[in-house]
Design a protein around this motif. Structure first.
Motif, PDB file in Angstrom:
ATOM      1  N   ARG A 153      18.765  43.575  -2.517  1.00  0.00           N
ATOM      2  CA  ARG A 153      19.106  42.046  -2.410  1.00  0.00           C
ATOM      3  C   ARG A 153      17.927  41.299  -3.282  1.00  0.00           C
ATOM      4  O   ARG A 153      18.217  40.461  -4.103  1.00  0.00           O
ATOM      5  CB  ARG A 153      19.490  41.566  -1.198  1.00  0.00           C
ATOM      6  N   LEU A 154      16.806  41.925  -2.845  1.00  0.00           N
ATOM      7  CA  LEU A 154      15.577  41.120  -3.424  1.00  0.00           C
ATOM      8  C   LEU A 154      15.646  41.461  -5.121  1.00  0.00           C
ATOM      9  O   LEU A 154      15.451  40.466  -5.802  1.00  0.00           O
ATOM     10  CB  LEU A 154      14.384  41.531  -3.166  1.00  0.00           C
ATOM     11  N   ALA A 155      15.927  42.599  -5.598  1.00  0.00           N
ATOM     12  CA  ALA A 155      16.127  43.133  -6.918  1.00  0.00           C
ATOM     13  C   ALA A 155      17.035  42.034  -7.561  1.00  0.00           C
ATOM     14  O   ALA A 155      16.941  41.779  -8.763  1.00  0.00           O
ATOM     15  CB  ALA A 155      16.267  44.300  -7.016  1.00  0.00           C
ATOM     16  N   ARG A 156      18.394  41.919  -6.976  1.00  0.00           N
ATOM     17  CA  ARG A 156      19.115  41.036  -7.400  1.00  0.00           C
ATOM     18  C   ARG A 156      19.006  39.635  -7.712  1.00  0.00           C
ATOM     19  O   ARG A 156      19.431  38.985  -8.677  1.00  0.00           O
ATOM     20  CB  ARG A 156      20.455  41.243  -6.790  1.00  0.00           C
ATOM     21  N   ALA A 157      18.215  38.980  -6.558  1.00  0.00           N
ATOM     22  CA  ALA A 157      17.751  37.780  -6.799  1.00  0.00           C
ATOM     23  C   ALA A 157      16.831  37.568  -7.926  1.00  0.00           C
ATOM     24  O   ALA A 157      16.739  36.430  -8.598  1.00  0.00           O
ATOM     25  CB  ALA A 157      17.095  37.394  -5.333  1.00  0.00           C
ATOM     26  N   ARG A 158      15.913  38.704  -7.869  1.00  0.00           N
ATOM     27  CA  ARG A 158      15.001  38.688  -9.186  1.00  0.00           C
ATOM     28  C   ARG A 158      15.533  38.384 -10.501  1.00  0.00           C
ATOM     29  O   ARG A 158      15.211  37.594 -11.334  1.00  0.00           O
ATOM     30  CB  ARG A 158      14.084  39.582  -8.954  1.00  0.00           C
ATOM     31  N   ALA A 159      16.567  39.231 -10.506  1.00  0.00           N
ATOM     32  CA  ALA A 159      17.438  39.078 -11.855  1.00  0.00           C
ATOM     33  C   ALA A 159      18.172  37.862 -12.055  1.00  0.00           C
ATOM     34  O   ALA A 159      18.444  37.353 -13.155  1.00  0.00           O
ATOM     35  CB  ALA A 159      18.394  40.466 -12.214  1.00  0.00           C
ATOM     36  N   GLN A 160      18.538  37.432 -10.919  1.00  0.00           N
ATOM     37  CA  GLN A 160      19.536  36.208 -11.113  1.00  0.00           C
ATOM     38  C   GLN A 160      18.656  34.841 -11.358  1.00  0.00           C
ATOM     39  O   GLN A 160      19.213  34.122 -12.089  1.00  0.00           O
ATOM     40  CB  GLN A 160      20.367  36.007  -9.820  1.00  0.00           C
ATOM     41  N   TYR A 161      17.823  34.878 -10.586  1.00  0.00           N
ATOM     42  CA  TYR A 161      16.961  33.664 -10.752  1.00  0.00           C
ATOM     43  C   TYR A 161      15.661  33.672 -11.617  1.00  0.00           C
ATOM     44  O   TYR A 161      14.705  34.428 -11.299  1.00  0.00           O
ATOM     45  CB  TYR A 161      16.281  32.832  -9.338  1.00  0.00           C
ATOM     46  N   GLN A 162      15.677  33.035 -12.743  1.00  0.00           N
ATOM     47  CA  GLN A 162      14.451  33.044 -13.636  1.00  0.00           C
ATOM     48  C   GLN A 162      13.502  31.947 -13.447  1.00  0.00           C
ATOM     49  O   GLN A 162      12.214  32.415 -13.352  1.00  0.00           O
ATOM     50  CB  GLN A 162      14.983  32.789 -15.328  1.00  0.00           C
ATOM     51  N   ASP A 163      13.765  30.952 -12.632  1.00  0.00           N
ATOM     52  CA  ASP A 163      12.578  29.977 -12.237  1.00  0.00           C
ATOM     53  C   ASP A 163      12.199  30.729 -10.842  1.00  0.00           C
ATOM     54  O   ASP A 163      12.586  31.183 -10.024  1.00  0.00           O
ATOM     55  CB  ASP A 163      13.503  28.922 -11.667  1.00  0.00           C
ATOM     56  N   HIS A 164      10.831  30.582 -10.882  1.00  0.00           N
ATOM     57  CA  HIS A 164       9.860  31.173  -9.948  1.00  0.00           C
ATOM     58  C   HIS A 164      10.251  30.558  -8.431  1.00  0.00           C
ATOM     59  O   HIS A 164      10.558  31.368  -7.247  1.00  0.00           O
ATOM     60  CB  HIS A 164       8.533  30.973 -10.142  1.00  0.00           C
ATOM     61  N   ALA A 165      10.308  29.185  -8.492  1.00  0.00           N
ATOM     62  CA  ALA A 165      10.621  28.616  -7.127  1.00  0.00           C
ATOM     63  C   ALA A 165      11.854  28.947  -6.432  1.00  0.00           C
ATOM     64  O   ALA A 165      12.130  29.053  -5.337  1.00  0.00           O
ATOM     65  CB  ALA A 165      10.528  26.955  -7.376  1.00  0.00           C
ATOM     66  N   GLU A 166      12.914  29.013  -7.389  1.00  0.00           N
ATOM     67  CA  GLU A 166      14.294  29.505  -6.910  1.00  0.00           C
ATOM     68  C   GLU A 166      14.243  30.804  -6.338  1.00  0.00           C
ATOM     69  O   GLU A 166      14.975  30.927  -5.482  1.00  0.00           O
ATOM     70  CB  GLU A 166      15.291  29.212  -8.495  1.00  0.00           C
ATOM     71  N   PHE A 167      13.875  31.746  -7.092  1.00  0.00           N
ATOM     72  CA  PHE A 167      13.721  33.082  -6.611  1.00  0.00           C
ATOM     73  C   PHE A 167      12.857  33.011  -5.064  1.00  0.00           C
ATOM     74  O   PHE A 167      13.454  33.784  -4.276  1.00  0.00           O
ATOM     75  CB  PHE A 167      12.600  33.953  -7.633  1.00  0.00           C
ATOM     76  N   LEU A 168      11.790  32.557  -5.073  1.00  0.00           N
ATOM     77  CA  LEU A 168      10.961  32.413  -3.944  1.00  0.00           C
ATOM     78  C   LEU A 168      11.938  32.061  -2.556  1.00  0.00           C
ATOM     79  O   LEU A 168      12.008  32.452  -1.511  1.00  0.00           O
ATOM     80  CB  LEU A 168       9.718  31.558  -3.925  1.00  0.00           C
ATOM     81  N   ASP A 169      12.847  30.737  -3.030  1.00  0.00           N
ATOM     82  CA  ASP A 169      13.579  30.370  -2.025  1.00  0.00           C
ATOM     83  C   ASP A 169      14.533  31.282  -1.558  1.00  0.00           C
ATOM     84  O   ASP A 169      14.842  31.494  -0.518  1.00  0.00           O
ATOM     85  CB  ASP A 169      14.360  28.952  -2.574  1.00  0.00           C
ATOM     86  N   ALA A 170      15.396  32.053  -2.715  1.00  0.00           N
ATOM     87  CA  ALA A 170      16.163  33.100  -2.252  1.00  0.00           C
ATOM     88  C   ALA A 170      15.622  34.280  -1.506  1.00  0.00           C
ATOM     89  O   ALA A 170      16.494  34.820  -0.832  1.00  0.00           O
ATOM     90  CB  ALA A 170      16.898  33.446  -3.747  1.00  0.00           C
TER      91      ALA A 170
END
Length: 212
Positions: A153-170
């Protein structure tokens, strides 16, 4: 936490010489029933469940046990390996129930393992297996927190969110949900997983605090 001690009930082995080319039509559906797979997962979930939750399920399951019917004897505690020097008769009701359920789970696992070598009352065991599956259904569908699901799930979130802050939130939401899920499990794997997830959450939150 009250530990689950394995009882290891015995099953009489029955070897029947097969005629060359003969197919045991009665045994074939039993071998394809996946009894062992179902029983082993149920055992794993019960072993890794917090004692309080496990005892509630045991109180639901123990009154309908099939041990006397399976062994066809009122001496079923002895035949099932529960009775040692009269110990079983002296136990309180809660501990008797725990041992009965442990014994049934072991019996289902052993029957599933030895189906090719034993002749047992399969319909009786299969019906009891379905009763366990119904009671344990909420736990059977719950993924163990120490599996690969969190990393995926973390890998999918990393691929989905290019914005660093959005990825950290996910990532924070994924890790927090996984941490919450560990409270449905007990034992060493769950304890280690809780510590690892807590550490990762701290890292994510620290990184998030530094994002402008």
């Amino acid at each position: 936490m009250v530990p689950i001690e394995l009882i290891a009930p015995s099953l009489a082995k029955t070897f029947t010489l097969a005629v060359e080319g003969e197919l045991d039509l009665e045994k074939l559906p039993q071998l394809h029933s996946q009894m062992l797979q179902h029983a082993s997962v149920m055992m794993e979930r019960m072993l890794n469940m917090p004692a309080g939750e496990r005892d509630k399920l045991i109180q639901q399951l123990s009154p309908g046990h099939i041990l006397e019917e399976f062994y066809c004897s009122d001496q079923w505690p002895t035949l099932a390996g529960l009775q040692q020097s009269g110990e079983f008769d002296r136990l309180n009701n809660a501990e008797r129930a725990r041992r009965v359920v442990r014994c049934e789970l072991e019996l289902l696992n052993k029957a599933g393992t030895d189906l090719e070598k034993v002749r047992v009352d399969f319909p009786l065991l299969w019906q009891r297996l379905q009763e366990y599956r119904q009671v344990l259904a909420p736990y059977m569908s719950m993924p163990v927190p120490w599996g690969k699901g969190v990393a995926e799930r973390l890998a999918r979130a990393r691929a989905q969110y290019q914005d660093h802050a959005e990825f950290l939130d996910a990532a924070n939401k994924i890790l927090q949900q996984a941490l919450d899920d560990t409270h449905h499990f007990a034992g060493l794997p769950a304890s280690i997983t809780r510590k690892n997830l807590s550490y990762l959450l701290d890292v994510v939150n620290t990184c998030g605090d530094s994002v402008p």
